[in-house]
Write a protein that holds these residues in place. Structure first.
Motif, PDB file in Angstrom:
ATOM      1  N   THR A 134       0.844  -1.186   0.000  1.00  0.00           N
ATOM      2  CA  THR A 134       0.000   0.000   0.000  1.00  0.00           C
ATOM      3  C   THR A 134       0.883   1.241   0.000  1.00  0.00           C
ATOM      4  N   SER A 135       0.259   2.414   0.038  1.00  0.00           N
ATOM      5  CA  SER A 135       0.966   3.697   0.173  1.00  0.00           C
ATOM      6  C   SER A 135      -0.078   4.721   0.574  1.00  0.00           C
ATOM      7  N   ILE A 136       0.364   5.911   0.954  1.00  0.00           N
ATOM      8  CA  ILE A 136      -0.604   6.947   1.344  1.00  0.00           C
ATOM      9  C   ILE A 136      -0.474   8.159   0.437  1.00  0.00           C
ATOM     10  N   HIS A 137      -1.610   8.575  -0.072  1.00  0.00           N
ATOM     11  CA  HIS A 137      -1.673   9.804  -0.855  1.00  0.00           C
ATOM     12  C   HIS A 137      -2.286  10.908   0.001  1.00  0.00           C
ATOM     13  N   TRP A 138      -1.691  12.103  -0.069  1.00  0.00           N
ATOM     14  CA  TRP A 138      -2.161  13.247   0.719  1.00  0.00           C
ATOM     15  C   TRP A 138      -3.004  14.108  -0.208  1.00  0.00           C
ATOM     16  N   HIS A 139      -4.296  13.873  -0.162  1.00  0.00           N
ATOM     17  CA  HIS A 139      -5.237  14.359  -1.160  1.00  0.00           C
ATOM     18  C   HIS A 139      -5.454  15.873  -1.039  1.00  0.00           C
ATOM     19  N   GLN A 171       6.713  12.714  -1.962  1.00  0.00           N
ATOM     20  CA  GLN A 171       5.811  12.504  -0.813  1.00  0.00           C
ATOM     21  C   GLN A 171       4.372  12.241  -1.254  1.00  0.00           C
ATOM     22  N   ASP A 172       4.120  12.195  -2.548  1.00  0.00           N
ATOM     23  CA  ASP A 172       2.747  12.194  -3.057  1.00  0.00           C
ATOM     24  C   ASP A 172       2.046  10.833  -2.970  1.00  0.00           C
ATOM     25  N   GLY A 173       2.808   9.780  -2.709  1.00  0.00           N
ATOM     26  CA  GLY A 173       2.196   8.494  -2.351  1.00  0.00           C
ATOM     27  C   GLY A 173       1.637   7.643  -3.474  1.00  0.00           C
ATOM     28  N   VAL A 174       2.001   7.913  -4.709  1.00  0.00           N
ATOM     29  CA  VAL A 174       1.523   7.049  -5.792  1.00  0.00           C
ATOM     30  C   VAL A 174       2.544   5.935  -6.017  1.00  0.00           C
ATOM     31  N   THR A 177     -13.817  24.410  -0.201  1.00  0.00           N
ATOM     32  CA  THR A 177     -13.802  23.185  -0.994  1.00  0.00           C
ATOM     33  C   THR A 177     -12.543  22.417  -0.626  1.00  0.00           C
ATOM     34  N   GLU A 178     -12.257  21.376  -1.398  1.00  0.00           N
ATOM     35  CA  GLU A 178     -11.025  20.609  -1.181  1.00  0.00           C
ATOM     36  C   GLU A 178      -9.784  21.445  -1.492  1.00  0.00           C
ATOM     37  N   GLY A 179     -10.006  22.645  -2.058  1.00  0.00           N
ATOM     38  CA  GLY A 179      -8.878  23.517  -2.368  1.00  0.00           C
ATOM     39  C   GLY A 179      -8.617  24.574  -1.307  1.00  0.00           C
ATOM     40  N   GLY A 180      -9.440  24.610  -0.252  1.00  0.00           N
ATOM     41  CA  GLY A 180      -9.233  25.588   0.810  1.00  0.00           C
ATOM     42  C   GLY A 180     -10.435  26.503   0.979  1.00  0.00           C
ATOM     43  N   VAL A 213     -17.344  12.695  -5.625  1.00  0.00           N
ATOM     44  CA  VAL A 213     -16.269  11.798  -5.224  1.00  0.00           C
ATOM     45  C   VAL A 213     -14.950  12.575  -5.212  1.00  0.00           C
ATOM     46  N   ALA A 214     -14.178  12.397  -4.160  1.00  0.00           N
ATOM     47  CA  ALA A 214     -12.865  13.031  -3.985  1.00  0.00           C
ATOM     48  C   ALA A 214     -12.946  14.519  -3.664  1.00  0.00           C
TER      49      ALA A 214
END
Ligand code: CU
Length: 455
Positions: A139-144, A152-155, A288-291, A308-309
């Motif tokens: 696995t890995s972690i993405h910081w969405h 560090q982007d986790g892909v 939003t997800e952008g701040g 979604v997302a």
């Protein structure tokens, strides 16, 4: 600003938060005990417990103290300081999650929790996440949504090697943004097993206007067959819908003081978009997800589509006392799967009589257990009307099975009106609000005692 001074202000902020009873609890019932204090914290007017600096040097202002978000039914992830770095420990692992009194699923999550525990930081923080993989696969972690260096982007394979079972991996970055973000596995099927959590970055300078209550909700959907506990991650149809890993009526209501300003942050990880509707009030979308969104873009609404997302942040003035619903308005998301309750019995969708339905419910009530209240009345000629039944016989009032301090004082059989992605904002006048906070506080203490005795 020097690291030491900066940490001083941060520690003061955390001290302030704990002092006012804002610290997270495992049961997720932590609430703002005093909105005025909360507002002062968010506006940075909270007095440092250490007093003012004595000399007359011009002190560059530190980041404003912040009001932590409360994620009902989920805990916050604690951190330790290493120099100027906030260090979090995150463990990916299989998790048993009780999504309803009669349904526990085998999900995957973090630190024994699905969704994962909430990470809260402040804009400007240096963050280190020491990650461990206890899953049976990589696995890995993405910081969405976070603007982090590519490594560090986790892909997997693009930014890093996949983290193998049993391996540890360290992520480290500086958070220069404010807003509502999330962390999640970058594997699609792992996402559908539940591998997501909040990553909230509080602004260095407080939002205006400030909020007195700040709540977070994670939207998820699950396809779990009757008599089964493992979600079908390839499914396109879903029979269980959850806020923060629980289905109504098992979702913990949010409590707000009459006259306060309430913020709701909603994030979505699933296959569907959810129109989240608030009863009896209008809200504005403040982020939003952008701040944070500029105030010039705010306009009144009461339903916000959370794709979604996406993250959607809305705020409203709690000026009407009452128990107000917050729910997804997709009709099929306002239900739970009854199949699990009925198990091996055939579900009759026609020619069901009052007596038959009643007998069935009473059997179920014994097994969960809950006190069964007679369902809403039906007409005598119901079975001769084409289309019958629709909502008849769907109610499953189970007040006892989902009782907690936050449900105290709700009308009898309230839970019969709650299914799927539904929760409540209870707007309480001062006295009732204070009593409720006392109730939550003492229940929390009792639970903690129980826990420490048990361990
Ligand atoms: Cu929905």
């Amino acid at each position: 600003m020097s690291g030491t001074r900066r940490r001083f202000f941060q520690d003061a902020a955390f001290f302030g938060a704990g002092f006012f009873g804002l610290a997270e609890t495992l049961r997720g019932g932590a609430q703002v005990s005093d909105p005025q204090a909360a507002r002062a914290i968010e506006q940075g007017r909270h007095h440092s417990p250490y007093g003012k600096p004595k000399n007359k040097e011009v002190v560059p202002a530190g980041p404003d103290p912040f009001l932590p978000m409360v994620t009902p039914d989920l805990a916050d992830l604690p951190h330790e300081m290493d120099g100027g770095v906030k260090v979090f420990k995150l463990v990916a692992e299989p998790v048993k999650r009780k999504i309803a009194p009669f349904k526990t699923i085998d999900a995957w999550g973090y630190n024994g929790s699905c969704p994962g525990p909430t990470i809260q930081v402040q804009q400007g923080d240096r963050v280190r996440v020491v990650f461990e993989n206890k899953l049976p696969e990589s696995t890995s972690i993405h910081w969405h949504g976070l603007e982090v260096p590519i490594e560090q982007d986790g892909v997997p394979w693009i930014c890093q090697k996949p983290i193998a079972p049993g391996e540890k991996y360290v992520y480290e970055f500086t958070v220069h943004q404010e807003g509502t973000f999330f962390y999640h596995s970058h594997g699609a099927m792992q996402e559908m097993m539940g591998m997501i959590g909040f990553f909230v970055s509080h602004p260095e300078r407080s939002y205006k206007p400030s909020a007195d209550h700040d709540f977070g909700m994670i939207l998820q959907e699950w396809a779990v067959l009757p008599n089964n506990s493992v979600p079908n991650t390839a499914a396109m149809e879903f029979n269980w819908l959850t806020f923060n890993g629980a289905s109504a009526p098992a979702i913990t209501p949010m409590i707000a003081r009459l006259g306060s300003r309430v913020r709701l942050r909603i994030i979505n990880m699933g296959m569907d978009h959810h129109p989240i509707h608030l009863h009896g009030n209008q809200f504005v979308m403040t982020g939003t997800e952008g701040g944070r969104a500029p105030e010039s873009t705010w306009y009144p609404m009461n339903t916000v589509l959370v794709g979604v997302a996406q993250a959607r942040v809305v705020e409203f003035e709690a000026k009407y006392p009452g128990t107000w619903m917050v729910h997804c308005h997709l009709p099929h998301h306002m239900m739970n799967s009854m199949m699990d309750l009925l198990k091996d019995r055939a579900i009759e969708t026609a020619n069901t009589t009052d007596a038959k339905a009643l007998a069935q419910m009473e059997t179920l009530a014994k097994s969960v257990p809950f006190e069964h209240v007679h369902h809403s009345p039906i007409a005598e000629n119901a079975n001769s009307v084409p289309g019958f039944p629709q909502d008849a016989f769907m109610e499953m009032g189970m007040d006892d099975a989902v009782e907690k301090p936050e449900t105290h004082g709700l009308p009898k059989n309230w839970s019969a009106g709650m299914m799927g992605m539904m929760t409540l904002v209870r707007v309480l006048p001062d006295k009732a609000y204070d009593e409720m906070m006392q109730r939550i506080k003492s229940a929390g203490t009792a639970e903690q005692k129980e826990h420490s005795h048990g361990s």
